[in-house]
Design an enzyme around this catalytic site. Structure first.
Site, mmCIF file in Angstrom:
data_model
loop_
_atom_site.group_PDB
_atom_site.id
_atom_site.type_symbol
_atom_site.label_atom_id
_atom_site.label_comp_id
_atom_site.label_asym_id
_atom_site.label_seq_id
_atom_site.Cartn_x
_atom_site.Cartn_y
_atom_site.Cartn_z
ATOM 1 N N ILE A 51 0.869 -1.163 0.000
ATOM 2 C CA ILE A 51 0.000 0.000 0.000
ATOM 3 C C ILE A 51 0.912 1.221 0.000
ATOM 4 O O ILE A 51 1.864 1.291 0.783
ATOM 5 C CB ILE A 51 -0.943 -0.007 1.222
ATOM 6 C CG1 ILE A 51 -1.865 1.227 1.211
ATOM 7 C CG2 ILE A 51 -0.187 -0.090 2.514
ATOM 8 C CD1 ILE A 51 -2.901 1.202 2.330
ATOM 9 N N SER A 52 0.682 2.159 -0.905
ATOM 10 C CA SER A 52 1.575 3.311 -1.052
ATOM 11 C C SER A 52 1.518 4.211 0.176
ATOM 12 O O SER A 52 0.520 4.245 0.901
ATOM 13 C CB SER A 52 1.200 4.127 -2.288
ATOM 14 O OG SER A 52 1.368 3.387 -3.467
#
Length: 209
Positions: A51-52
């Site tokens: 997940i960024s």
């Protein structure tokens, strides 16, 4: 997170900031990582994906210039966090994910959180989603060796494409591409980034070549 990591680093869109305040990031990471959910760093979500970090999500969504009437495509949707953020701004989000386990979990998570305007699809995101095109904005959350023509072609006139391009080993550039005509595209760089590789016919092969 919003005050310290986003506003102080230049994110100015009230819509993006409000969406980032609304979406519970801890719901999109593994339970063991929940205590780190609001740190400004990527986190693992399985299948070798991440997940960024919140700032990069906010930067990309702001660059996409979403409006309440927009139809959005996200390529490489992962756990669905960025799709959820965009769903709080746009009319609809089409989320494409390469890994079935992530797509299935993302679809379930979206339903549990009440995000009814996200539609999930497990497929080769480098091809976009032709059946649902065209889109007002396309956000690619994985890095390709070049910009796929298929994604450019699925933009409306005036549409925006946000995509990291470069090596799958770290030398990557985040691009914003605006379609002004059938064959007229404007491109600008938003800076250096680091994303997982975009796997598919117009991206990288599974073995990274």
């Amino acid at each position: 997170m919003v005050d310290r990591q986003l506003e102080r680093r230049g994110i100015g869109s009230a819509e993006v900031l409000d969406a980032m305040r609304t979406v519970p990031r801890e719901a999109f990471v593994a339970p063991a990582s929940a205590k780190f959910a609001y740190e400004d760093s990527p986190l693992p979500i399985g299948e070798g994906q991440t997940i960024s970090q919140p700032y990069i999500v906010a930067l990309m969504v702001e660059a996409a210039e979403l409006k309440s009437s927009d139809r959005v495509l996200e390529v490489g949707a992962g756990s669905g966090y960025a799709a959820a953020v965009m769903s709080r701004i746009a009319a609809s989000v089409h989320a494409v994910e390469h890994y079935a386990s992530l797509a299935d979990a993302g679809k379930l998570r979206s339903a549990e959180l009440g995000y009814r305007n996200i539609e999930w699809h497990c497929d080769d995101g480098s091809k976009g989603w032709p059946e649902a095109a065209p889109f007002d904005a396309i956000v690619v959350s994985a890095c390709g060796p070049e910009v796929p023509d298929a994604l450019r072609d699925q933009l409306v006139i005036g549409g925006r494409l946000i995509i990291p391009v470069g090596s799958d080993e770290g030398r990557q550039n985040l691009l914003k591409i605006v379609r002004h005509g059938e064959t007229d595209f404007e491109q600008e760089s938003l800076g250096g980034v680091q994303f997982v590789p975009l796997i598919g016919a117009h991206g990288w092969a599974e073995n990274g070549t």
